[in-house]
Design a protein around this motif. Sequence first.
Motif, PDB file in Angstrom:
ATOM      1  N   ALA A   1      -3.455  -0.666  -4.030  1.00 57.34           N
ATOM      2  CA  ALA A   1      -2.799  -1.885  -3.580  1.00 57.34           C
ATOM      3  C   ALA A   1      -2.029  -2.470  -4.757  1.00 57.34           C
ATOM      4  CB  ALA A   1      -3.825  -2.893  -3.064  1.00 57.34           C
TER       5      ALA A   1
ATOM      6  N   PHE B   1       0.862  -1.178   0.000  1.00 56.03           N
ATOM      7  CA  PHE B   1       0.000   0.000   0.000  1.00 56.03           C
ATOM      8  C   PHE B   1       0.904   1.234   0.000  1.00 56.03           C
ATOM      9  CE2 PHE B   1      -2.561  -3.325   1.907  1.00 56.03           C
ATOM     10  CZ  PHE B   1      -3.788  -3.166   1.290  1.00 56.03           C
TER      11      PHE B   1
ATOM     12  N   LEU C   1      -5.924  -9.574  -1.303  1.00 57.16           N
ATOM     13  CA  LEU C   1      -6.226  -8.791  -0.111  1.00 57.16           C
ATOM     14  C   LEU C   1      -6.899  -9.649   0.951  1.00 57.16           C
ATOM     15  CD1 LEU C   1      -7.449  -5.389  -1.589  1.00 57.16           C
ATOM     16  CD2 LEU C   1      -5.255  -5.912  -0.549  1.00 57.16           C
TER      17      LEU C   1
END
Length: 864
Positions: free
Chosen positions: A497, A489, A750
Motif C-alpha cells: 500500500a 495498491f 487504511l
Amino acid sequence: MTTTATTILPSSQRSLDAVLLQRRGSVYLPDPAPSTTPESLAGITLLESDLIDRGFLVSAPLREALSALAPEALSATGNALLAHLDAQLGADRDHTPLFHRFPQSVPGDTLAFWTDRVLTLLLQAPEQPCVLCGTPGSVHTVAPCAHLVCRTCFDGADFSACPICHRRIDPADPFLRPAQARPTASARRALPARLRVLSLGGGPTVRHAHAADELNTLMARTGALSPQDTDDLAVLLDGAGDRANLGWLPETIPGRETKARVLSWLLDDRAHFAVTLPAVTARLTTATDVLRLLAVRSGGDPGLTDATRLTAVPRPLRRALLQALDRMTPQMVAEDLSRRPGQWKAVAERLHVFEYADRYPRASLAFAALRSTPLGDDALSRVLRGTAQATDGIDADGDTIRVPLWAAEVETALATADVPGALTPLSRRPGELLRRLDHLLRLAGPDGAEPVLAALRLAAPRVAPAVLLSALGAVRSRTQPPLPGRVFFPKGATARAYITPDERAPLDPGAAETAVRIFTDEVLRRAATLPAADVAVLDAELEGVIAPFAERTASRALVTLPRGSELPVPDGRTLRLFLHWMESAESGRTDLDLSVALFNERWEHVGTCAYTNLRFGDDAAVHSGDLTSAPPPHGASEFVDLDLDKLAARGVRYAVSVVYSFNNVPFVKLDDAFAGLMARDEPGSTGAVFDARQVEQRYDLTGTSRASVPLVVDIAGRTMRWLDVAQGVTGTHHAVHRHADDLAVLAEHLTALFASGARVSLGELALWHAAARARTVVVRHHDGSTSTYRRQTEEDVTAFAARIGAPSTDDPADARDATLAYLLRGDIALPDGAEAYALHPAALDAAALRIQSASDLVASLTAH
C-alpha cells in the motif's frame, strides 16, 4: 481408531479431496461395507469428537454414510480428513513457545531478563560458579550454540530453546527437561465463529462432477484469482480437465490471468498438441494473452509483474502463436508490444519472428515497429513495406515502421486539458475511461461535465464488474471530506500500500452524484438479468465486509475475508495471535518476530508487545518469548495474548499486529510460514497453547516481503479490520518500535480508506443483488430481529433498492423461504436449490444449495 493428525502436502500440492473439502465443506467416501459394525460406530464417535476439537461438525447424512464404511476404510477416511483440516488450521505443526508455561512464566521485567542473558554471555566461564547465582557445578553448554547455561537460574522444564540466544537446541540436550503438562481445556469452551458443518459429497463420480463445477466457477471469474484459488485451479485442472476431449473447456475465459494458466496447462503435454493447439490459439484475443501464456509456461507470473526468463518454445507452438498474432490488428498488437518492450523483444527471439515474415507478415510488422527495424531493399523490408501499405494507420514511407499509439493520443489530450480529444480514444476502451473518470471530471469542471457523463453512460455497460465497482466507490468518496491521504495498491507480487498526499481538487457534487447514479443503475441492471427469486434474505452485518478487490495478492487463509473488512471481536474473550515458521536450506537460520504496536485514539504510539517488551500494562498484552531459529522438522512458534479490557484501561485504542523478518529473509524462502488469530475462553495459562478449535483465522506468509501487517484491532469499537498488506522495510534487525511511526501512518490511512466508502461493501453488493432479483427482501439485524421490504407494483428497482433499510417496513416474511441468501453465517435452513453466500458457511450444504463466494457475487455482474 487412530485420529492423530499427520502432515499433508503444501497448499500448492493438495489433493482433490482437500480442495473440495475447503471449497465446499464436502467429504467424499469410498464404497460402503455390507453392514455396519460396532467398531465403525465407535470410530465415528471418536472422529466426531476430534472434529469438534477442530471446530467442525458432521451432518446427519455424512454420519450415516460414515457408519456404512468398513473399519479400515473409516480409519483411513478419518485420518485423511483430520489431516486436511489440521493443515487448514495450522494444527499440523508443533507450537511450543519459548516459555512452556506461557503466559504465566513470561518474565515480568524484560530488561532484567535481557541483562541476565548478556551477563551470562559475557562473563560465564566453564567449570566456574554461575555469575548470576554463584552455584558451583550448575553451568553446562547447550548444543548446538555452545552457550554456557546455569541449570539453576534457567529452568529447563520451562524453556524450549537456549535461554541465552533463544535458538532452538537439540531436543536430546539434558538442559531440556520434560515440561509440566498444561491443564486440559474445558470441553465447554465456545465453538468458533467459523464453525462449519461437513456434508456428504458422494462417491468418485459425484466428486468428479463437483470438481468440474468448481473448475467452471473459477474459469468464469472476470478478475485475477487469489493465490488460494490459483492453487485450487491447478488441482482441479488435473482432477477434472481432459486434454484429449475439450468439451469441458469454455469458449471464453474472461479472466486474462486465469486464461493464461488454463491454456498453459493444456500445452503441458505435447502428445495432445493436435487437439490443444487450435483450442489455445482460438482463445488468444490480444498480444498480451500470448505474453501471459509464455510467461506461465516459463514458470512466471501471468500478471507480468516481473520479467520472466522465457523457456524454449517448440516449433509447432511457435508457429501457432505467430499465426494467432497475425490474425490480430497490427495497430493493437503494436500497442500491446509498446507497453512491455523488453519482454516482447525476448519473445521475438524465442518465436524467431522474422524467419516467418512471409507466412505471418502482420505479426512481423508489429515486431518491426517495436524494434525500430531499419528498412532497406532486402526481402524482409519489402514484405514489411507491402504489409504496411495494406494496413490503415501505419506509416512505412521512411526508414522504419511507425505506428500511432493510443496511449500517446490520450496523454497528449489530457496534458493540454483537451477533454473532447481525450474522450474520443477513451471511448474505444471503456475500462480506461472509467479509470480516468476523476481526472476527466476535474478537467471538465461543472459546466463541461455533461459530455463526460454522456460518454460514461455508453461505457458503463461494457466494463468488467470489478472496474465498475471500483469506480463507483472512488467517485462517491470524493464528495466527502478528504481522507488523510491517497492510498494505492499497485499491481505486484505482494500487497503493498503506497500513501501520498491528496492534492486533487474536489469533484463537483452534482457531477459526482450523477456518475454514482449511472454506476448504481448499471449494477442493478446487470443483477436483474440473473435468475429471479420471490424472497431474498441478507444480513445487515455484511456492511462491514468489503467486496473483494486486488485478489491476486490476497493471503491464502482459512476464512476468505476480503482486504479491508471489519468484523466484531467476540465479547469477554482473550485474543491470542500466533506465528509459526520453519527454515529451509535456502533461507538458513531465520528469525521471524510476532509483534503488536499499540496506539491511542490519535494514532500516537503508546507501547509495544514484542521481544523487546514481553509484558505490557499489567499483562494487558503478553508475548510468549523470542525464538531466533526454526530448524525443521518442528520449526518455531510465537504468541501474543491481548486482553482488550486491560488495554482500554491503559488508554490503548488500536492494536496493530505485525510479523517482521528480523534478519531480512523473505517469507518465500521459508519451508513454512503462517500466522493467525485465536479467540480464547480460558484465562491465563489454562488449556493448550495452540487450540485448533479456537482458531478463527490462519493465513500464509508468502512472497518476497519481509514484513506483514495482517490486521488492526479497534479496542474501543471491539472490532478487527483485516488489512493483509506488506510493509516495505529495508536493511535488517527489524523491530516494531523502529517502525512504529510508519505503522501508525499505514494503519490510520487504511482504516480511513475502508471506512470512507471508497470501496463498495459486500452488504451493498448483496442489497443490489437482492433488490434487482427478488420481490421481497428480508434484512436480518445483529440482534436477530428482521425487517421486510416488498417491492410495490409501480416501484422501479432503483427506488426499491434505496428503500431497503428504511425504518418503515412491510408485512413480515419468513427468511427460511428465501431462495437468495447473503449471510454472515449460514445458520438458516434454506430450500434446496437456493443460491447463498455466507462468510462462514456453517450448516450450508453445497450439495443442496448453490454456494457462492464473494468473488462469485462480483463476477456474476459480467457485462452483457
